[in-house]
Design an enzyme around this catalytic site. Structure first.
Site, PDB file in Angstrom:
ATOM      1  N   GLU A 122      -7.379  34.779   0.883  1.00 17.30           N
ATOM      2  CA  GLU A 122      -8.771  35.284   1.323  1.00 17.30           C
ATOM      3  C   GLU A 122      -9.827  35.502   0.656  1.00 17.30           C
ATOM      4  O   GLU A 122     -10.883  35.057   0.570  1.00 17.30           O
ATOM      5  CB  GLU A 122      -8.178  36.314   2.343  1.00 17.30           C
ATOM      6  CG  GLU A 122      -7.459  35.601   3.741  1.00 17.30           C
ATOM      7  CD  GLU A 122      -7.052  37.019   4.389  1.00 17.30           C
ATOM      8  OE1 GLU A 122      -7.070  37.020   5.632  1.00 17.30           O
ATOM      9  OE2 GLU A 122      -6.353  37.856   3.792  1.00 17.30           O
ATOM     10  N   GLU A 142       0.898  35.499   6.640  1.00 18.49           N
ATOM     11  CA  GLU A 142       0.911  36.602   7.355  1.00 18.49           C
ATOM     12  C   GLU A 142       1.863  36.435   8.509  1.00 18.49           C
ATOM     13  O   GLU A 142       2.408  37.310   8.927  1.00 18.49           O
ATOM     14  CB  GLU A 142      -0.616  37.011   7.461  1.00 18.49           C
ATOM     15  CG  GLU A 142      -1.250  37.687   6.564  1.00 18.49           C
ATOM     16  CD  GLU A 142      -2.008  36.657   5.494  1.00 18.49           C
ATOM     17  OE1 GLU A 142      -2.663  37.137   4.786  1.00 18.49           O
ATOM     18  OE2 GLU A 142      -1.674  35.474   5.670  1.00 18.49           O
TER      19      GLU A 142
END
Length: 268
Positions: A122, A142
């Site tokens: 990210e 995730e």
């Protein structure tokens, strides 16, 4: 002083380039709350220091850019009753983090060495350019941990890849090689790991040859207009473009071209 000591961040400035290093190599540069607090100060300084024209973000060692959130710290916070996190960093240490700091006007290059997982991927996606070593590995795992890619991965990957392709990576945590990332257009260049510094230097040198106000104006205009209708993009107001078009540099570029010499940028 920003960075240094045991903060987990190294911050150096030289020759108009800020170098920001995530410095916890023993844990693959996993990021704890103290690092986020320190990074907020770093990005504030990068924006405020007019001598800095480009920033390079990387991880210490050759194994990892960063594997994102320190999950051991997260588990401890959960045991202590800390509120669960969700999308964005509002209300958390270091807000706004680079991943939701939308007004940083200077270009940031991600120098990706090894793993860029979870929040690490990210962070890279939030940078303007990515130069990766050929052994780099990207993933958003995730979903396999009962979490969501809350630092923008769910949003940025779906904007930068075809939707079905992005969903495949987001829903399964599947890993992406450096070669695949290059093929998808997620990275600007892949170089042999031992040539990563040279590869990054070629990009910083190219950026430093460009006029600093023009770079900031272009970055602002592109990022603010990317979701606008084209007609609206042409008529919107951009603060850095107003500064650029009234600057000495806007005159210096054509003048230097006419005189067949290299321009001398003043950033004003």
């Amino acid at each position: 002083m920003i960075g240094g000591g045991d903060s987990g961040i190294r911050y150096e400035k030289k020759d108009h380039v800020a170098r920001v290093t995530l410095d916890r190599p023993a844990v693959l540069n996993a990021m704890n709350l103290r690092m986020h607090e320190e990074l907020a100060l770093v990005w504030d300084d990068v924006e405020a220091d007019d001598d800095i024209r480009v920033a390079v973000l990387t991880g210490a060692g050759d194994r990892s850019f960063t594997v994102g959130q320190d999950l051991r710290e997260r588990a401890r916070l959960d045991r202590e009753g800390a509120a669960p996190t969700t999308f964005g960093s509002r209300g958390q240490p270091g807000w706004p983090r680079l991943t939701d700091r939308f007004d940083l006007s200077k270009p940031v290059i991600a120098r990706v060495n090894g793993y860029a997982l979870g929040g690490g991927f990210e962070l890279a996606l939030a940078c303007d350019l990515i130069v990766a070593g050929d052994q780099a590995v990207f993933a958003l795992p995730e979903a396999t941990l009962g979490l969501v890619p809350g630092a923008g991965g769910a949003f940025r990957l779906a904007r930068q890849l075809p939707l079905k392709t992005a969903m495949g990576y987001l829903l399964t945590g599947r890993r992406m090689s450096a070669a695949e990332a290059l093929r998808f257009g997620l990275v600007n260049e892949v170089v042999p790991a031992e040539q990563l510094d040279e590869g990054v230097a070629a990009w910083t040198d190219a950026l430093l040859r460009s006029a600093p106000l023009a770079v900031r104006a272009i970055k602002e205009a592109v990022l603010r207009s990317v979701d606008m209708p084209l007609e609206e993009a042409f008529t919107a107001s951009y603060a850095w473009e107003e500064k650029r078009r009234r600057s000495d540099d806007a005159v210096e570029g054509p003048r230097a071209f006419a005189q067949r010499r290299a321009p001398v940028w003043r950033g004003a």
